[in-house]
Design a protein around this motif. Structure first.
Motif, PDB file in Angstrom:
ATOM      1  N   ARG A 183       0.828  -1.207   0.000  1.00 52.63           N
ATOM      2  CA  ARG A 183       0.000   0.000   0.000  1.00 52.63           C
ATOM      3  C   ARG A 183       0.864   1.258   0.000  1.00 52.63           C
ATOM      4  N   ILE A 184       1.943   1.258   0.773  1.00 53.33           N
ATOM      5  CA  ILE A 184       2.863   2.395   0.776  1.00 53.33           C
ATOM      6  C   ILE A 184       3.409   2.623  -0.634  1.00 53.33           C
ATOM      7  N   ASN A 185       3.782   1.544  -1.309  1.00 53.47           N
ATOM      8  CA  ASN A 185       4.293   1.645  -2.678  1.00 53.47           C
ATOM      9  C   ASN A 185       3.306   2.350  -3.588  1.00 53.47           C
ATOM     10  N   ARG A 186       2.029   1.971  -3.463  1.00 49.01           N
ATOM     11  CA  ARG A 186       1.004   2.559  -4.315  1.00 49.01           C
ATOM     12  C   ARG A 186       0.756   4.034  -3.972  1.00 49.01           C
ATOM     13  N   LEU A 187       0.832   4.374  -2.681  1.00 49.75           N
ATOM     14  CA  LEU A 187       0.597   5.750  -2.270  1.00 49.75           C
ATOM     15  C   LEU A 187       1.756   6.682  -2.623  1.00 49.75           C
ATOM     16  N   VAL A 188       2.972   6.151  -2.572  1.00 49.52           N
ATOM     17  CA  VAL A 188       4.149   6.971  -2.873  1.00 49.52           C
ATOM     18  C   VAL A 188       4.372   7.065  -4.379  1.00 49.52           C
ATOM     19  N   GLY A 189       4.149   5.943  -5.075  1.00 51.86           N
ATOM     20  CA  GLY A 189       4.347   5.926  -6.520  1.00 51.86           C
ATOM     21  C   GLY A 189       5.808   5.771  -6.899  1.00 51.86           C
ATOM     22  N   PRO A 190       6.063   5.500  -8.171  1.00 50.67           N
ATOM     23  CA  PRO A 190       7.447   5.310  -8.617  1.00 50.67           C
ATOM     24  C   PRO A 190       8.220   6.623  -8.642  1.00 50.67           C
ATOM     25  N   LYS A 191       9.411   6.588  -8.117  1.00 50.37           N
ATOM     26  CA  LYS A 191      10.310   7.741  -8.191  1.00 50.37           C
ATOM     27  C   LYS A 191      11.720   7.251  -7.901  1.00 50.37           C
ATOM     28  N   ASP A 192      12.698   8.032  -8.280  1.00 49.71           N
ATOM     29  CA  ASP A 192      14.091   7.654  -8.055  1.00 49.71           C
ATOM     30  C   ASP A 192      14.483   7.883  -6.601  1.00 49.71           C
ATOM     31  N   ASP A 193      15.332   7.002  -6.087  1.00 54.49           N
ATOM     32  CA  ASP A 193      15.958   7.170  -4.775  1.00 54.49           C
ATOM     33  C   ASP A 193      14.925   7.426  -3.672  1.00 54.49           C
ATOM     34  N   ARG A 194      13.948   6.550  -3.561  1.00 56.31           N
ATOM     35  CA  ARG A 194      12.934   6.672  -2.512  1.00 56.31           C
ATOM     36  C   ARG A 194      13.527   6.230  -1.171  1.00 56.31           C
ATOM     37  N   SER A 195      13.349   7.050  -0.144  1.00 55.54           N
ATOM     38  CA  SER A 195      13.905   6.758   1.166  1.00 55.54           C
ATOM     39  C   SER A 195      12.789   6.405   2.139  1.00 55.54           C
ATOM     40  N   LEU A 196      12.969   5.312   2.904  1.00 58.45           N
ATOM     41  CA  LEU A 196      12.019   4.910   3.937  1.00 58.45           C
ATOM     42  C   LEU A 196      12.755   4.792   5.262  1.00 58.45           C
ATOM     43  N   PHE A 197      12.290   5.546   6.269  1.00 62.76           N
ATOM     44  CA  PHE A 197      12.880   5.537   7.614  1.00 62.76           C
ATOM     45  C   PHE A 197      11.909   4.831   8.552  1.00 62.76           C
ATOM     46  N   ASP A 198      12.372   3.756   9.208  1.00 61.12           N
ATOM     47  CA  ASP A 198      11.548   2.998  10.146  1.00 61.12           C
ATOM     48  C   ASP A 198      11.960   3.359  11.571  1.00 61.12           C
ATOM     49  N   VAL A 199      11.037   3.960  12.322  1.00 59.40           N
ATOM     50  CA  VAL A 199      11.305   4.369  13.702  1.00 59.40           C
ATOM     51  C   VAL A 199      11.131   3.161  14.620  1.00 59.40           C
ATOM     52  N   GLY A 200      12.126   2.907  15.478  1.00 53.58           N
ATOM     53  CA  GLY A 200      12.061   1.720  16.325  1.00 53.58           C
ATOM     54  C   GLY A 200      12.076   0.462  15.484  1.00 53.58           C
ATOM     55  N   ALA A 201      13.080   0.343  14.626  1.00 47.63           N
ATOM     56  CA  ALA A 201      13.079  -0.653  13.553  1.00 47.63           C
ATOM     57  C   ALA A 201      13.309  -2.079  14.017  1.00 47.63           C
ATOM     58  N   GLY A 202      13.639  -2.285  15.294  1.00 46.19           N
ATOM     59  CA  GLY A 202      13.804  -3.643  15.800  1.00 46.19           C
ATOM     60  C   GLY A 202      14.904  -4.396  15.087  1.00 46.19           C
ATOM     61  N   SER A 203      14.614  -5.630  14.698  1.00 49.24           N
ATOM     62  CA  SER A 203      15.640  -6.466  14.071  1.00 49.24           C
ATOM     63  C   SER A 203      15.797  -6.202  12.581  1.00 49.24           C
ATOM     64  N   GLY A 204      15.046  -5.221  12.035  1.00 46.88           N
ATOM     65  CA  GLY A 204      15.278  -4.768  10.668  1.00 46.88           C
ATOM     66  C   GLY A 204      14.532  -5.522   9.585  1.00 46.88           C
ATOM     67  N   GLY A 205      13.596  -6.398   9.964  1.00 50.15           N
ATOM     68  CA  GLY A 205      12.887  -7.186   8.962  1.00 50.15           C
ATOM     69  C   GLY A 205      12.079  -6.346   7.990  1.00 50.15           C
ATOM     70  N   PHE A 206      11.375  -5.335   8.487  1.00 47.50           N
ATOM     71  CA  PHE A 206      10.569  -4.504   7.591  1.00 47.50           C
ATOM     72  C   PHE A 206      11.456  -3.676   6.671  1.00 47.50           C
ATOM     73  N   LEU A 207      12.553  -3.155   7.192  1.00 47.71           N
ATOM     74  CA  LEU A 207      13.461  -2.379   6.347  1.00 47.71           C
ATOM     75  C   LEU A 207      14.092  -3.243   5.257  1.00 47.71           C
ATOM     76  N   SER A 208      14.376  -4.495   5.576  1.00 46.53           N
ATOM     77  CA  SER A 208      14.913  -5.404   4.569  1.00 46.53           C
ATOM     78  C   SER A 208      13.907  -5.608   3.444  1.00 46.53           C
ATOM     79  N   MET A 209      12.630  -5.766   3.806  1.00 46.15           N
ATOM     80  CA  MET A 209      11.575  -5.923   2.813  1.00 46.15           C
ATOM     81  C   MET A 209      11.423  -4.643   1.978  1.00 46.15           C
ATOM     82  N   ALA A 210      11.518  -3.481   2.648  1.00 44.70           N
ATOM     83  CA  ALA A 210      11.413  -2.207   1.933  1.00 44.70           C
ATOM     84  C   ALA A 210      12.576  -2.034   0.964  1.00 44.70           C
ATOM     85  N   ARG A 211      13.752  -2.453   1.349  1.00 42.24           N
ATOM     86  CA  ARG A 211      14.916  -2.377   0.449  1.00 42.24           C
ATOM     87  C   ARG A 211      14.681  -3.224  -0.798  1.00 42.24           C
TER      88      ARG A 211
END
Length: 314
Positions: free
Chosen positions: A98-126
């Motif tokens: 859903r985030i992908n659809r709301l943000v749309g395609p663009k170059d160098d998209r940055s996602l910051f995860d607050v309290g990212a824990g073990s990093g699983g969501f950030l790995s998926m976002a990458r």
């Protein structure tokens, strides 16, 4: 919120401060205080306008941050081991889509995860094409994120991170309820978002289960508190409603995109039941039918998913 110089409470690990006699979300002064828990010593306040419930006294953020440093890699890994990892991965994937659809395609998209824990969501976002960034207060989480996903998290509070207007997306998975001052946290999120950037958060929701637990505590004058102590404590200092989270974010300048209740339980059923004091026999007896309800999305809607934007002209 204003400090009262430290309020000592039975069973608390920290010095605490008292919440102002007004709602931290909508700022209403139409407040009700429920009977003190005989078990934990906590007092829950309720806003009669927006429905938010929260602890009336809370630890200082600096004390919580210091406590988080005691969670080393092994202790944090032990906590991860009792989570519903498969369900968490599916939830992460659905939100990220859903985030992908709301943000749309663009170059160098940055996602910051607050309290990212073990990093699983950030790995998926990458993997989805985002440049990953994030922080955590726990050394153990930072170590696990690096070891498990090759993600380098910033160690420390978001307020201390000098990253203004740099990120297309900021996410918070069950972070808002863990901090003593949600308004300050959400201002910091707004600060690091680009104009027009998207914020997503998941936060615990006041549900029908909580209403039943609160009614029992009121009738028993603070003696029957298994549910309320489990749902509101140092781990969850506020439980929002759809009205209260809208009031908080709009007051701070966000543009709301969506606020939605969901059935989403992070820990295994056995762990939840154990935390409520059920013995092994009852955990086995209750676990299977509860898991069946969870699988069919028929249990209490215990969290809110919230999507909002930083205005383009801010």
């Amino acid at each position: 919120m204003e400090s009262s110089g430290g309020v000592e409470r039975a069973g608390s690990l920290f010095k605490e401060f008292a919440i102002e006699p007004r709602c931290e979300a909508c700022l209403s002064t139409d407040i009700k205080h429920h009977p003190k828990s005989r078990l934990s010593g906590s007092v829950i306040y309720q806003c009669r306008q927006c429905g938010l419930r929260g602890l009336s006294t809370r630890p200082l953020m600096e004390d919580l941050a210091e406590f988080a440093t005691t969670y080393d890699r092994d202790r944090y890994a032990e906590w991860v081991s009792i989570t519903r990892t498969g369900q968490i991965d599916r939830d992460h994937a659905a939100v990220l889509d859903r985030i992908n659809r709301l943000v749309g395609p663009k170059d160098d998209r940055s996602l910051f995860d607050v309290g990212a824990g073990s990093g699983g969501f950030l790995s998926m976002a990458r993997d989805a094409g985002f440049r990953p960034a994030g922080n955590d207060l726990s050394n153990g989480a930072v170590d696990l994120a690096r070891e498990s996903h090759d993600i380098d998290l910033m160690l420390g509070d978001l307020a201390d991170i000098d990253d203004p207007g740099q990120h297309d997306v900021v996410t918070l998975w069950c972070v808002l309820a863990h901090v003593p001052d949600g308004s300050t946290l959400m201002r910091d999120v707004l600060r690091v978002l680009k104009p027009g950037g998207l914020m997503y958060l998941q936060t615990p929701r006041w549900s029908a289960m909580d209403t039943m637990g609160m009614a029992a505590q009121d009738v028993a004058r603070g003696r029957a508190t298994k549910i309320t102590d489990r749902r509101l404590g140092m781990h969850h200092m506020v439980l929002h409603t759809a009205d209260s989270i809208r009031a908080l974010l709009e007051r701070l300048g966000y543009e709301i995109v969506a606020v939605e209740p969901h059935v989403r339980y992070t820990l295994t059923t056995a762990s939840y039941l154990e935390s409520l004091g059920f013995n092994e026999r009852w955990r086995r007896r209750l676990g299977k039918p509860i898991d069946g309800l969870l699988d069919r999305d028929l249990f209490f809607r215990n969290v809110l998913d919230v999507y909002a934007r930083r205005p383009l002209d801010s």
